[in-house]
Design a protein around this motif. Structure first.
Motif, PDB file in Angstrom:
ATOM      1  N   UNK A 127       0.867  -1.173   0.000  1.00  0.00           N
ATOM      2  CA  UNK A 127       0.000   0.000   0.000  1.00  0.00           C
ATOM      3  C   UNK A 127       0.903   1.222   0.000  1.00  0.00           C
ATOM      4  N   UNK A 128       0.617   2.173  -0.895  1.00  0.00           N
ATOM      5  CA  UNK A 128       1.421   3.403  -0.974  1.00  0.00           C
ATOM      6  C   UNK A 128       0.535   4.578  -0.603  1.00  0.00           C
ATOM      7  N   UNK A 129       0.947   5.306   0.441  1.00  0.00           N
ATOM      8  CA  UNK A 129       0.202   6.478   0.894  1.00  0.00           C
ATOM      9  C   UNK A 129       1.073   7.719   0.775  1.00  0.00           C
ATOM     10  N   UNK A 130       0.420   8.840   0.480  1.00  0.00           N
ATOM     11  CA  UNK A 130       1.093  10.132   0.374  1.00  0.00           C
ATOM     12  C   UNK A 130       0.381  11.117   1.300  1.00  0.00           C
ATOM     13  N   UNK A 131       1.180  11.864   2.049  1.00  0.00           N
ATOM     14  CA  UNK A 131       0.662  12.864   2.987  1.00  0.00           C
ATOM     15  C   UNK A 131       1.309  14.218   2.694  1.00  0.00           C
ATOM     16  N   UNK A 132       0.569  15.291   2.943  1.00  0.00           N
ATOM     17  CA  UNK A 132       1.102  16.651   2.867  1.00  0.00           C
ATOM     18  C   UNK A 132       1.141  17.240   4.255  1.00  0.00           C
ATOM     19  N   UNK A 133       2.144  18.072   4.510  1.00  0.00           N
ATOM     20  CA  UNK A 133       2.238  18.718   5.818  1.00  0.00           C
ATOM     21  C   UNK A 133       0.996  19.579   6.036  1.00  0.00           C
TER      22      UNK A 133
END
Length: 135
Positions: A127-133
């Motif tokens: 699973x690949x997740x991306x987060x922004x500050x």
């Protein structure tokens, strides 16, 4: 000195979360609820000591650890399994190995600018997740 992960991060992309949850053995109803959530991660870092909190409107999860020290982790609120967990630095990446009932289980966090990446693995699923500050 390794990178400082401290801060609050909001999810913006979540690829193959369903496949990852199936590999963990999470039931259908919980997978459907979890798939709709927008988790927020809060990193508290003091040198090589970390607390990572994952917050959602459904369940929250918190893990505290020190780099290089194995600890017993019970993934309460996730798949409720007991793991022997170790997190280490790989350059500026945090790499976690969770030994237990499931094979090839763990995660990797890394940052590029104001973007936080997370790869979760279990058995043959990634699973690949991306987060922004968070602002």
């Amino acid at each position: 000195m390794p990178v400082n992960y401290s801060g609050t991060w909001d999810i913006v992309d979540n690829h193959n979360f369903e496949g990852y949850m199936v590999a963990l053995g999470i039931d259908f109803a919980t997978r459907k609820i979890a798939g709709m959530l927008k988790p927020q991660k809060i990193f508290e870092q003091d040198g090589d000591s970390f607390t990572i909190k994952t917050l959602t409107t459904f369940r929250n999860y918190s893990s505290s650890f020190k780099i290089g020290e194995e600890f017993e982790e019970i993934t309460k609120g996730l798949d409720n399994r007991k793991c022997q967990t170790t997190v280490n630095w790989d350059n500026d990446r945090l790499v976690c190995i969770q030994k237990g009932e499931k094979k090839n289980r763990g995660w990797t966090h890394w940052m590029e600018g104001d973007t936080l990446y997370l790869e979760l693995t279990c058995e043959d699923q990634i699973c690949k997740q991306t987060y922004k500050r968070s602002a």
